[in-house]
Design a protein around this motif. Sequence first.
Motif, mmCIF file in Angstrom:
data_model
loop_
_atom_site.group_PDB
_atom_site.id
_atom_site.type_symbol
_atom_site.label_atom_id
_atom_site.label_comp_id
_atom_site.label_asym_id
_atom_site.label_seq_id
_atom_site.Cartn_x
_atom_site.Cartn_y
_atom_site.Cartn_z
ATOM 1 N N ASP A 148 -5.447 38.875 46.501
ATOM 2 C CA ASP A 148 -4.943 40.226 47.020
ATOM 3 C C ASP A 148 -3.438 40.287 47.550
ATOM 4 O OD1 ASP A 148 -5.361 42.579 47.969
ATOM 5 O OD2 ASP A 148 -7.092 42.143 48.957
ATOM 6 N N CYS A 149 -2.934 41.304 47.819
ATOM 7 C CA CYS A 149 -1.666 41.636 48.319
ATOM 8 C C CYS A 149 -1.354 40.972 49.588
ATOM 9 C CB CYS A 149 -1.320 42.986 48.360
ATOM 10 S SG CYS A 149 -1.684 44.099 47.078
ATOM 11 N N PRO A 191 0.458 37.322 29.267
ATOM 12 C CA PRO A 191 -0.792 37.423 30.291
ATOM 13 C C PRO A 191 -2.170 37.455 29.409
ATOM 14 C CG PRO A 191 0.487 39.286 30.424
ATOM 15 C CD PRO A 191 1.384 38.344 29.490
ATOM 16 N N THR A 207 11.672 36.434 36.033
ATOM 17 C CA THR A 207 10.607 35.235 35.752
ATOM 18 C C THR A 207 10.006 35.311 34.141
ATOM 19 O OG1 THR A 207 10.081 35.541 38.064
ATOM 20 C CG2 THR A 207 8.509 34.663 36.581
ATOM 21 N N ILE A 208 9.853 36.564 33.993
ATOM 22 C CA ILE A 208 9.113 36.685 32.583
ATOM 23 C C ILE A 208 10.119 36.490 31.510
ATOM 24 C CG2 ILE A 208 7.717 38.317 31.046
ATOM 25 C CD1 ILE A 208 6.190 37.848 33.795
ATOM 26 N N TRP A 267 10.011 43.030 53.278
ATOM 27 C CA TRP A 267 10.826 41.968 52.528
ATOM 28 C C TRP A 267 11.993 42.644 51.589
ATOM 29 C CZ3 TRP A 267 8.073 37.104 50.545
ATOM 30 C CH2 TRP A 267 7.012 36.654 51.521
ATOM 31 N N VAL A 281 2.991 32.652 31.679
ATOM 32 C CA VAL A 281 2.968 33.837 32.421
ATOM 33 C C VAL A 281 3.566 34.762 31.491
ATOM 34 C CG1 VAL A 281 2.644 33.031 34.835
ATOM 35 C CG2 VAL A 281 5.048 33.472 33.795
ATOM 36 N N CYS A 286 10.819 42.531 43.706
ATOM 37 C CA CYS A 286 10.911 41.598 43.032
ATOM 38 C C CYS A 286 11.881 42.128 41.574
ATOM 39 C CB CYS A 286 9.984 40.735 42.517
ATOM 40 S SG CYS A 286 8.736 41.096 41.285
ATOM 41 N N ALA A 326 4.325 34.547 48.709
ATOM 42 C CA ALA A 326 5.224 33.962 47.816
ATOM 43 C C ALA A 326 6.380 34.736 47.577
ATOM 44 C CB ALA A 326 4.241 33.933 46.395
ATOM 45 N N CYS A 327 7.591 33.972 47.145
ATOM 46 C CA CYS A 327 8.650 34.646 46.854
ATOM 47 C C CYS A 327 8.482 35.893 46.055
ATOM 48 C CB CYS A 327 9.800 33.894 46.263
ATOM 49 S SG CYS A 327 9.741 31.981 47.170
ATOM 50 N N GLY A 328 9.464 36.821 46.204
ATOM 51 C CA GLY A 328 9.381 37.904 45.055
ATOM 52 C C GLY A 328 9.580 37.407 43.658
ATOM 53 N N GLY A 329 8.699 37.668 42.809
ATOM 54 C CA GLY A 329 8.866 37.435 41.504
ATOM 55 C C GLY A 329 8.324 35.924 41.209
ATOM 56 N N CYS A 330 7.432 35.497 41.995
ATOM 57 C CA CYS A 330 6.970 34.314 41.699
ATOM 58 C C CYS A 330 6.080 33.988 40.717
ATOM 59 C CB CYS A 330 6.012 33.927 43.183
ATOM 60 S SG CYS A 330 5.052 32.133 43.096
ATOM 61 N N ALA A 333 2.333 32.846 41.761
ATOM 62 C CA ALA A 333 1.327 33.813 41.987
ATOM 63 C C ALA A 333 0.793 34.972 41.105
ATOM 64 C CB ALA A 333 2.220 34.674 43.147
ATOM 65 N N LEU A 334 1.504 35.128 40.170
ATOM 66 C CA LEU A 334 1.302 35.800 38.896
ATOM 67 C C LEU A 334 0.035 35.150 38.149
ATOM 68 C CD1 LEU A 334 1.415 38.219 36.865
ATOM 69 C CD2 LEU A 334 3.452 37.264 36.048
ATOM 70 N N GLU A 336 10.714 44.372 32.770
ATOM 71 C CA GLU A 336 10.059 44.216 31.746
ATOM 72 C C GLU A 336 9.599 45.906 30.986
ATOM 73 O OE1 GLU A 336 9.401 41.486 30.217
ATOM 74 O OE2 GLU A 336 10.444 40.744 31.627
ATOM 75 N N THR A 380 -0.006 44.552 35.052
ATOM 76 C CA THR A 380 -0.254 43.266 34.637
ATOM 77 C C THR A 380 0.412 42.346 34.948
ATOM 78 O OG1 THR A 380 -1.160 44.214 32.598
ATOM 79 C CG2 THR A 380 -1.118 41.808 32.521
ATOM 80 N N ILE A 424 10.449 42.666 38.581
ATOM 81 C CA ILE A 424 9.908 42.340 37.317
ATOM 82 C C ILE A 424 9.412 43.428 36.485
ATOM 83 C CG2 ILE A 424 7.694 41.169 36.257
ATOM 84 C CD1 ILE A 424 7.795 38.967 37.945
ATOM 85 N N SER A 458 -5.269 38.710 53.942
ATOM 86 C CA SER A 458 -3.631 38.449 53.648
ATOM 87 C C SER A 458 -3.128 39.861 53.734
ATOM 88 C CB SER A 458 -3.157 37.748 52.432
ATOM 89 O OG SER A 458 -3.767 38.430 51.239
ATOM 90 N N ARG A 483 -3.070 35.469 39.890
ATOM 91 C CA ARG A 483 -3.602 36.653 39.717
ATOM 92 C C ARG A 483 -4.520 36.968 38.423
ATOM 93 N NH1 ARG A 483 -0.626 41.180 38.601
ATOM 94 N NH2 ARG A 483 -2.557 42.649 38.246
ATOM 95 N N LEU A 484 -3.914 36.407 37.309
ATOM 96 C CA LEU A 484 -4.387 36.425 36.069
ATOM 97 C C LEU A 484 -5.640 35.565 36.075
ATOM 98 C CD1 LEU A 484 -0.964 36.512 34.086
ATOM 99 C CD2 LEU A 484 -2.342 38.485 34.660
ATOM 100 N N PRO A 502 3.375 40.275 40.368
ATOM 101 C CA PRO A 502 2.743 38.930 41.113
ATOM 102 C C PRO A 502 2.178 39.365 42.244
ATOM 103 C CG PRO A 502 5.453 38.508 40.624
ATOM 104 C CD PRO A 502 4.855 40.207 40.351
ATOM 105 N N GLU A 503 2.260 40.652 42.881
ATOM 106 C CA GLU A 503 1.621 41.007 44.066
ATOM 107 C C GLU A 503 0.457 41.690 43.660
ATOM 108 O OE1 GLU A 503 3.166 39.956 46.785
ATOM 109 O OE2 GLU A 503 4.647 39.446 45.277
ATOM 110 N N LYS A 516 7.274 43.774 47.099
ATOM 111 C CA LYS A 516 8.390 42.868 47.569
ATOM 112 C C LYS A 516 9.990 43.124 46.898
ATOM 113 C CE LYS A 516 5.258 38.990 48.668
ATOM 114 N NZ LYS A 516 4.878 37.870 48.131
ATOM 115 N N TYR A 574 3.146 46.714 50.261
ATOM 116 C CA TYR A 574 3.035 45.318 49.739
ATOM 117 C C TYR A 574 4.060 44.691 48.736
ATOM 118 C CZ TYR A 574 -1.063 45.366 52.206
ATOM 119 O OH TYR A 574 -2.061 45.380 53.276
#
Lengths: 86, 298
Positions: free
Chosen positions: B10-11, B182, B218-219, A22, B179, A67, B15-19, B22-23, A73, A42, A69, A14, B26-27, A45-46, A65, A63
Amino acid sequence: MALAVGCRARPGKSRDNKTGSWRVFKPVFDREKCTKCGLCMTLCPEGCIHETEEEFVAPDYTYCKGCGICAEECPGEGIKMILEEK
Amino acid sequence: MVDKTLELFDCGHRACGGCGAALSARLVTKAAGTNTIIVSSTGCMEVFSTPYPETAWKVPWIHSLFENASAVASGIEASLKKQGRNEKVVIMAGDGATFDIGMICISGAFERGHDFTYICYDNEAYMNTGIQRSGATPYDASTTTSPAGKCSFGNKRPKKDIPQILAAHGAPYIATASVAYPADLMQKVEKAINTRGPCYVQIHAPCCTGWGFEGEQTIAVAKLAIETGLWVNYEMVEGKVVKAKKVVRKPVEEYLKTQKRFRHLFKPTRQDAEIAVIQAMADRNAEKYAIDIKLKKE
């Protein structure tokens, strides 16, 4: 496009898809405010925020996006989202 | 112990930004490590992580149908056992595949007692096909198949309690995670993987597109769900709740207000009766899992 047996794909293929395009807002990291707590790494999401060679954390803009976060945070408010002009 | 610094999801996934899902992927892969085989049913995660010929997974991954991820995992687990191999089998499925479509296969696999870990990333509707309601959709949420309007306040039924259903199957370890926490999530996944028998972890994974909030929230939204008592992080060993995250509870409105799917409860007029019903659900949760922190009176 020819299909491989079992439609299999190489692990992590990917990476061909450069999702940085984006992005509207770009996270900018403030070296002064960063305590290297690692929360941004942590919660991304990417998974595109890494420690750099200069012992600092930075996102991979290929990579990211955008977002936001990480900026939301960050406990030290060391990340700002800035409108990116392309 | 597995190396938690490895990125096995991987990158470049779509997924939408802030999904939140997807998080969670990963975890989960971080906690599971490289000695893992992942089985995914159809769902948003399967679609955004593996558009052929790309894949974001760096561990062996197999796609099944919507309904049969647990049957496929059962087969893989049985075959590994026969070959004397020790790879861990992990299922990653959405709430639609878990709560509705896959229920028969899950019940069968849990009854047979295969040694796998079932992880459900719960984003509370069928997000991949356009936000249709599922068994996991909470009360009064507006989705495309339970739209709020003049005659309806959205989804009429409360969320199905799958952890209890699977506990009734005799699952040795069941946990819910979010999420927003984590470290707790990874610890629970690791514990589930290292427990023999069919284990289940349900992860609260907010969906910015489906729930209607900005990606960066999201968080914060996931945290509010816990702080209002609408989502409880707990662990169940052999059917008994052994640990639950305690909170100083906030009113449910604070969670509801952050999302467009509950907007009809506040606009054009405030629906106090409906909000009271949701508050009662949070109160019941708080009582059931004893999550309230009692503050000393000054």
